[in-house]
Scaffold this motif. Structure first.
Motif, PDB file in Angstrom:
ATOM      1  N   ASP A  87       1.025   2.802   3.558  1.00 12.19           N
ATOM      2  CA  ASP A  87       0.263   3.856   3.163  1.00 12.19           C
ATOM      3  C   ASP A  87       1.036   5.197   3.150  1.00 12.19           C
ATOM      4  O   ASP A  87       1.189   5.769   2.254  1.00 12.19           O
ATOM      5  CB  ASP A  87      -1.160   4.068   4.190  1.00 12.19           C
ATOM      6  CG  ASP A  87      -2.274   4.680   3.458  1.00 12.19           C
ATOM      7  OD1 ASP A  87      -2.182   5.268   2.286  1.00 12.19           O
ATOM      8  OD2 ASP A  87      -3.441   4.838   3.953  1.00 12.19           O
TER       9      ASP A  87
ATOM     10  N   HIS B 283      -7.080  -1.355   5.026  1.00  5.79           N
ATOM     11  CA  HIS B 283      -7.347  -0.746   6.358  1.00  5.79           C
ATOM     12  C   HIS B 283      -8.215  -1.735   7.165  1.00  5.79           C
ATOM     13  O   HIS B 283      -7.800  -2.255   8.175  1.00  5.79           O
ATOM     14  CB  HIS B 283      -7.885   0.759   6.260  1.00  5.79           C
ATOM     15  CG  HIS B 283      -7.166   1.470   5.189  1.00  5.79           C
ATOM     16  ND1 HIS B 283      -5.927   1.965   5.248  1.00  5.79           N
ATOM     17  CD2 HIS B 283      -7.805   2.230   4.142  1.00  5.79           C
ATOM     18  CE1 HIS B 283      -5.677   2.657   4.218  1.00  5.79           C
ATOM     19  NE2 HIS B 283      -6.735   2.692   3.627  1.00  5.79           N
TER      20      HIS B 283
ATOM     21  N   HIS C   6       1.784   5.204  -1.962  1.00  4.51           N
ATOM     22  CA  HIS C   6       1.363   6.408  -2.605  1.00  4.51           C
ATOM     23  C   HIS C   6       2.629   7.301  -2.957  1.00  4.51           C
ATOM     24  O   HIS C   6       3.028   7.954  -1.843  1.00  4.51           O
ATOM     25  CB  HIS C   6       0.360   7.039  -2.353  1.00  4.51           C
ATOM     26  CG  HIS C   6      -1.056   6.216  -1.945  1.00  4.51           C
ATOM     27  ND1 HIS C   6      -1.944   5.868  -2.881  1.00  4.51           N
ATOM     28  CD2 HIS C   6      -1.432   5.993  -0.576  1.00  4.51           C
ATOM     29  CE1 HIS C   6      -2.746   5.471  -1.924  1.00  4.51           C
ATOM     30  NE2 HIS C   6      -2.589   5.329  -0.590  1.00  4.51           N
TER      31      HIS C   6
ATOM     32  N   HIS D 277       0.812  -1.192   0.068  1.00  6.78           N
ATOM     33  CA  HIS D 277      -0.047   0.060  -0.129  1.00  6.78           C
ATOM     34  C   HIS D 277       0.962   1.146  -0.009  1.00  6.78           C
ATOM     35  O   HIS D 277       1.563   1.730   1.125  1.00  6.78           O
ATOM     36  CB  HIS D 277      -0.950  -0.230   1.367  1.00  6.78           C
ATOM     37  CG  HIS D 277      -1.927   1.055   1.140  1.00  6.78           C
ATOM     38  ND1 HIS D 277      -3.185   0.776   1.251  1.00  6.78           N
ATOM     39  CD2 HIS D 277      -2.056   2.418   0.973  1.00  6.78           C
ATOM     40  CE1 HIS D 277      -4.114   1.560   1.009  1.00  6.78           C
ATOM     41  NE2 HIS D 277      -3.307   2.817   0.908  1.00  6.78           N
TER      42      HIS D 277
ATOM     43  N   LYS E 200      -8.124  -0.597  -7.861  1.00  8.71           N
ATOM     44  CA  LYS E 200      -8.487   0.089  -6.570  1.00  8.71           C
ATOM     45  C   LYS E 200      -9.733   0.802  -6.500  1.00  8.71           C
ATOM     46  O   LYS E 200      -9.784   1.526  -7.314  1.00  8.71           O
ATOM     47  CB  LYS E 200      -7.219   0.931  -6.239  1.00  8.71           C
ATOM     48  CG  LYS E 200      -7.616   1.605  -4.929  1.00  8.71           C
ATOM     49  CD  LYS E 200      -7.240   0.912  -3.467  1.00  8.71           C
ATOM     50  CE  LYS E 200      -7.315   1.626  -2.299  1.00  8.71           C
ATOM     51  NZ  LYS E 200      -6.317   2.848  -2.096  1.00  8.71           N
TER      52      LYS E 200
HETATM   53 ZN   LIG Z   1      -3.735   4.712   0.801  1.00  9.88          ZN
END
Ligand SMILES: [Zn+2]
Length: 415
Positions: free
Chosen positions: A322, A251, A78, A76, A190
């Motif tokens: 994340d 999550h 970005h 995960h 996603k």
């Molecule tokens: Zn994310």
């Protein structure tokens, strides 16, 4: 990087090497082998033996008894993350060229933190596809990238308003959204199926997609051979997505034993991203607003309870940070802190290492090439002084990173 005949080459994308005096950590059975050496040719592990380099003319690195693990796989990521607040506003204002350079810097730092493969789950401007190409070509350094392109959300849904999501409404629009990402080069899809922490006009438990929208997206992606994962908080929305065949949940802030049982039965993986509900120092540094801080930290206890339920039910859990994997955070990096949380809240050490290596490789369908240390697999390797099977925090001491047989970080040079 070596220079030949005065020409300055690109970053090497495959290498030859011998790593001597190493202890190989077997993530499959959770054991450590005796002192050995690893011969790498053209990016692949060719031999693991006491003197694997016998007769081979390749550069040698003596790692002085270091423990060697497969490179980490972060599910995960970005590279173009922009959270609410001034730091995120800067990212939003970069423009295309600035964004690409910023993402290339993040990719290099991610690789150097020990992450040799990432799964990007929402990136801006389709710059992730350009970045993937640049890394594969040796223009810039970075991990191997598997990416979803833009995440698909409903109008006003989670993450909307930024260029890393595509707003879709209705089943046809979701079908089109999936096809558009695949056309651009997406390896997976996603979906944003509920609210989350970073959206001001929603709560974590706001359901956002209709059953028809989810069904259209999932069936289209599967028809094209792409897996689907979803940003998701509440159990009822997740149960619906699981019943429609979704492959992963991100999550899982508000899971229940029932939905965990359904996930385990279907083999739906959970990427818990525990660090996002216990990251106040990170949020302070970015200057995120108080409402988001409160929502994040307020969800922390329930988030951990969900994670424990998932472990109890036998759901497969995977590493995902994340926040940027390399981010300096509580004395280490975000990715190592996440692994410490995964262990501290109930996963044994060997399983924690698998959640960071072989299990993500399986999800991505690349376990024949990476995810464990074995002859014939890619030489994606990290080394550290301590044994992570005795103490997960040994990962704080990652001092060597190799991708495809190329040593991209070697802290012995600084000793
Ligand atoms: Zn994310």
């Amino acid at each position: 990087m070596t220079s030949v005949g005065g020409a300055v080459p690109r970053w090497a994308t495959r290498g030859d090497a011998v790593l001597r005096n190493v202890r190989v950590v077997d993530v499959v059975d959770g054991t450590v082998g005796p002192s050995t050496s690893i011969l790498v040719r053209d990016g692949l592990i060719e031999r693991i033996a006491e003197d694997a380099s016998e007769g081979a003319q390749v550069p040698t690195a003596d790692l002085d008894g270091a423990y060697v693990l497969p490179g980490l796989i972060n599910m995960h990521t970005h590279f173009s993350l922009s959270l609410p607040g001034p730091s995120g506003a800067d990212v939003e204002a970069f423009g295309e060229a600035g964004l690409a350079l910023y993402m290339a810097d993040g990719a290099r730092r991610t690789l150097h933190s020990g992450v040799t493969t990432v799964r990007c789950v929402a990136e801006k401007g389709h710059a992730d596809f350009a970045l993937r190409r640049a890394i594969d070509a040796g223009w810039v350094q970075g991990p191997r990238i598997y990416t979803a392109g833009r995440a698909l959300a409903c109008t006003g849904g989670h993450g909307s308003g930024s260029d890393d999501t595509l707003e879709c409404d209705g089943a046809d629009a979701f079908t089109h959204g999936v096809r558009a990402q695949i056309k651009a080069g997406a390896d997976l899809i996603k979906l944003m199926i509920s609210g989350g922490i970073a959206g001001e006009h929603e709560t974590i438990s706001t359901p956002q997609l209709t059953r028809d929208e989810m069904a259209a997206a999932i069936s289209t992606a599967h028809a094209w051979g792409r897996k689907v994962t979803a940003h998701a908080g509440p159990a009822d929305v997740i149960a619906e997505a699981v019943s429609l065949g979704i492959d992963g949940i991100e999550h899982g802030y508000e899971l229940t034993p029932d939905v965990c049982a359904a996930m385990a039965a279907q083999g739906t993986a959970l990427v818990p991203t525990l660090v996002v509900t216990r990251a106040s120092a990170f949020f302070d540094e970015l200057g995120v607003p108080a409402w988001m801080q409160e929502r994040s930290l307020g969800a922390g206890e329930r988030h951990v309870a969900s994670y424990r339920m998932a472990l109890e039910a036998g759901v497969e859990v995977l590493l995902g940070s994340d926040m940027p994997p390399f981010w300096a955070f509580e004395g280490t990096t975000a990715v190592v802190r996440e692994l410490e949380h995964m262990h501290a809240f109930g996963l044994d050490r060997a399983a924690t290492l698998r959640a960071a290596t072989l299990s993500p490789a399986r999800w991505l369908g690349i376990d024949a090439q990476t995810g464990s240390i074995a002859v014939g697999k890619r030489a994606d390797l990290i080394a550290m002084r301590g044994n992570p099977l005795d103490d997960i925090s040994a990962l704080r001491g990652i001092g060597m990173v190799m991708k495809n047989g190329v040593i991209v970080r070697d802290d012995r040079e600084n000793e």
